[in-house]
Design a protein around this motif. Structure first.
Motif, PDB file in Angstrom:
ATOM      1  N   ILE A   5       3.195   1.797  72.970  1.00 47.51           N
ATOM      2  CA  ILE A   5       3.109   1.291  71.606  1.00 47.51           C
ATOM      3  C   ILE A   5       3.553   2.409  70.671  1.00 47.51           C
ATOM      4  O   ILE A   5       3.006   3.509  70.712  1.00 47.51           O
ATOM      5  CB  ILE A   5       1.672   0.861  71.257  1.00 47.51           C
ATOM      6  N   VAL A   6       4.547   2.114  69.823  1.00 46.74           N
ATOM      7  CA  VAL A   6       5.039   3.108  68.873  1.00 46.74           C
ATOM      8  C   VAL A   6       4.871   2.549  67.465  1.00 46.74           C
ATOM      9  O   VAL A   6       5.304   1.430  67.174  1.00 46.74           O
ATOM     10  CB  VAL A   6       6.517   3.476  69.127  1.00 46.74           C
ATOM     11  N   ILE A   7       4.222   3.334  66.620  1.00 40.20           N
ATOM     12  CA  ILE A   7       4.072   2.985  65.217  1.00 40.20           C
ATOM     13  C   ILE A   7       4.986   3.945  64.462  1.00 40.20           C
ATOM     14  O   ILE A   7       4.750   5.148  64.418  1.00 40.20           O
ATOM     15  CB  ILE A   7       2.605   3.089  64.773  1.00 40.20           C
ATOM     16  N   HIS A   8       6.068   3.388  63.931  1.00 37.84           N
ATOM     17  CA  HIS A   8       7.141   4.181  63.348  1.00 37.84           C
ATOM     18  C   HIS A   8       6.795   4.663  61.941  1.00 37.84           C
ATOM     19  O   HIS A   8       5.818   4.224  61.347  1.00 37.84           O
ATOM     20  CB  HIS A   8       8.435   3.363  63.346  1.00 37.84           C
ATOM     21  N   GLY A  14       6.780   0.490  52.055  1.00 40.73           N
ATOM     22  CA  GLY A  14       5.426   0.436  52.596  1.00 40.73           C
ATOM     23  C   GLY A  14       5.397  -0.312  53.913  1.00 40.73           C
ATOM     24  O   GLY A  14       6.277  -1.107  54.222  1.00 40.73           O
ATOM     25  N   GLY A  15       4.388  -0.039  54.689  1.00 44.60           N
ATOM     26  CA  GLY A  15       4.271  -0.649  56.007  1.00 44.60           C
ATOM     27  C   GLY A  15       4.995   0.168  57.059  1.00 44.60           C
ATOM     28  O   GLY A  15       5.821   1.040  56.739  1.00 44.60           O
ATOM     29  N   ARG A  16       4.660  -0.098  58.312  1.00 47.55           N
ATOM     30  CA  ARG A  16       5.271   0.620  59.431  1.00 47.55           C
ATOM     31  C   ARG A  16       5.694  -0.378  60.499  1.00 47.55           C
ATOM     32  O   ARG A  16       4.945  -1.295  60.838  1.00 47.55           O
ATOM     33  CB  ARG A  16       4.264   1.593  60.040  1.00 47.55           C
ATOM     34  N   ARG A  17       6.900  -0.191  61.004  1.00 46.42           N
ATOM     35  CA  ARG A  17       7.376  -1.025  62.100  1.00 46.42           C
ATOM     36  C   ARG A  17       6.607  -0.648  63.358  1.00 46.42           C
ATOM     37  O   ARG A  17       6.326   0.528  63.601  1.00 46.42           O
ATOM     38  CB  ARG A  17       8.879  -0.815  62.316  1.00 46.42           C
ATOM     39  N   VAL A  18       6.265  -1.656  64.142  1.00 48.47           N
ATOM     40  CA  VAL A  18       5.524  -1.443  65.381  1.00 48.47           C
ATOM     41  C   VAL A  18       6.352  -2.001  66.533  1.00 48.47           C
ATOM     42  O   VAL A  18       6.846  -3.139  66.468  1.00 48.47           O
ATOM     43  CB  VAL A  18       4.153  -2.166  65.341  1.00 48.47           C
ATOM     44  N   ASP A  22       9.111  -1.314  73.763  1.00 46.38           N
ATOM     45  CA  ASP A  22      10.483  -1.349  73.240  1.00 46.38           C
ATOM     46  C   ASP A  22      10.880  -2.671  72.590  1.00 46.38           C
ATOM     47  O   ASP A  22      12.054  -2.902  72.325  1.00 46.38           O
ATOM     48  CB  ASP A  22      11.500  -0.974  74.324  1.00 46.38           C
ATOM     49  N   GLN A  23       9.926  -3.537  72.299  1.00 50.19           N
ATOM     50  CA  GLN A  23      10.189  -4.789  71.600  1.00 50.19           C
ATOM     51  C   GLN A  23       9.529  -4.716  70.224  1.00 50.19           C
ATOM     52  O   GLN A  23       8.368  -4.305  70.110  1.00 50.19           O
ATOM     53  CB  GLN A  23       9.612  -5.981  72.368  1.00 50.19           C
ATOM     54  N   ILE A  24      10.236  -5.130  69.181  1.00 56.60           N
ATOM     55  CA  ILE A  24       9.661  -5.109  67.843  1.00 56.60           C
ATOM     56  C   ILE A  24       8.540  -6.144  67.766  1.00 56.60           C
ATOM     57  O   ILE A  24       8.746  -7.324  68.051  1.00 56.60           O
ATOM     58  CB  ILE A  24      10.729  -5.400  66.775  1.00 56.60           C
ATOM     59  N   ARG A  40      -1.656  -9.875  70.584  1.00 59.85           N
ATOM     60  CA  ARG A  40      -0.611 -10.864  70.891  1.00 59.85           C
ATOM     61  C   ARG A  40       0.225 -10.440  72.100  1.00 59.85           C
ATOM     62  O   ARG A  40       0.771 -11.288  72.800  1.00 59.85           O
ATOM     63  CB  ARG A  40       0.292 -11.080  69.691  1.00 59.85           C
ATOM     64  N   ALA A  41       0.326  -9.123  72.306  1.00 58.95           N
ATOM     65  CA  ALA A  41       1.072  -8.623  73.461  1.00 58.95           C
ATOM     66  C   ALA A  41       0.246  -8.711  74.750  1.00 58.95           C
ATOM     67  O   ALA A  41       0.740  -8.389  75.822  1.00 58.95           O
ATOM     68  CB  ALA A  41       1.506  -7.181  73.222  1.00 58.95           C
TER      69      ALA A  41
END
Length: 69
Positions: A5-8, A14-18, A22-24, A40-41
């Motif tokens: 899990i990567v929190i960019h 504002g906000g961070r892509r997660v 390797d799936q958005i 959900r994952a």
């Protein structure tokens, strides 16, 4: 091996892509959003995973901060 899990870095608006494996997963505005993406994952104990570096990598900013960059 990197965390699944990567929190960019925070975005300019504002906000961070997660990404999860390797799936958005989406754009998080707070920890609750990230926890929902994790659930959900199909991963267990979403609340506990956020501070586990084996599971989550926080990139480009302090952990748990979602304000605009």
């Amino acid at each position: 091996m990197s965390a699944p899990i990567v929190i960019h870095r925070p975005s300019p608006s504002g906000g961070r892509r997660v990404t999860i494996r390797d799936q958005i997963a989406g754009l998080a505005r707070d920890d609750r959003d990230v926890e929902e993406f994790i659930r959900r994952a199909g991963l267990p104990d979403a609340e506990r995973l956020l501070d586990d570096p084996g599971w989550v990598e926080w990139r480009g900013g302090r952990a748990h901060h979602y304000e605009a960059a």
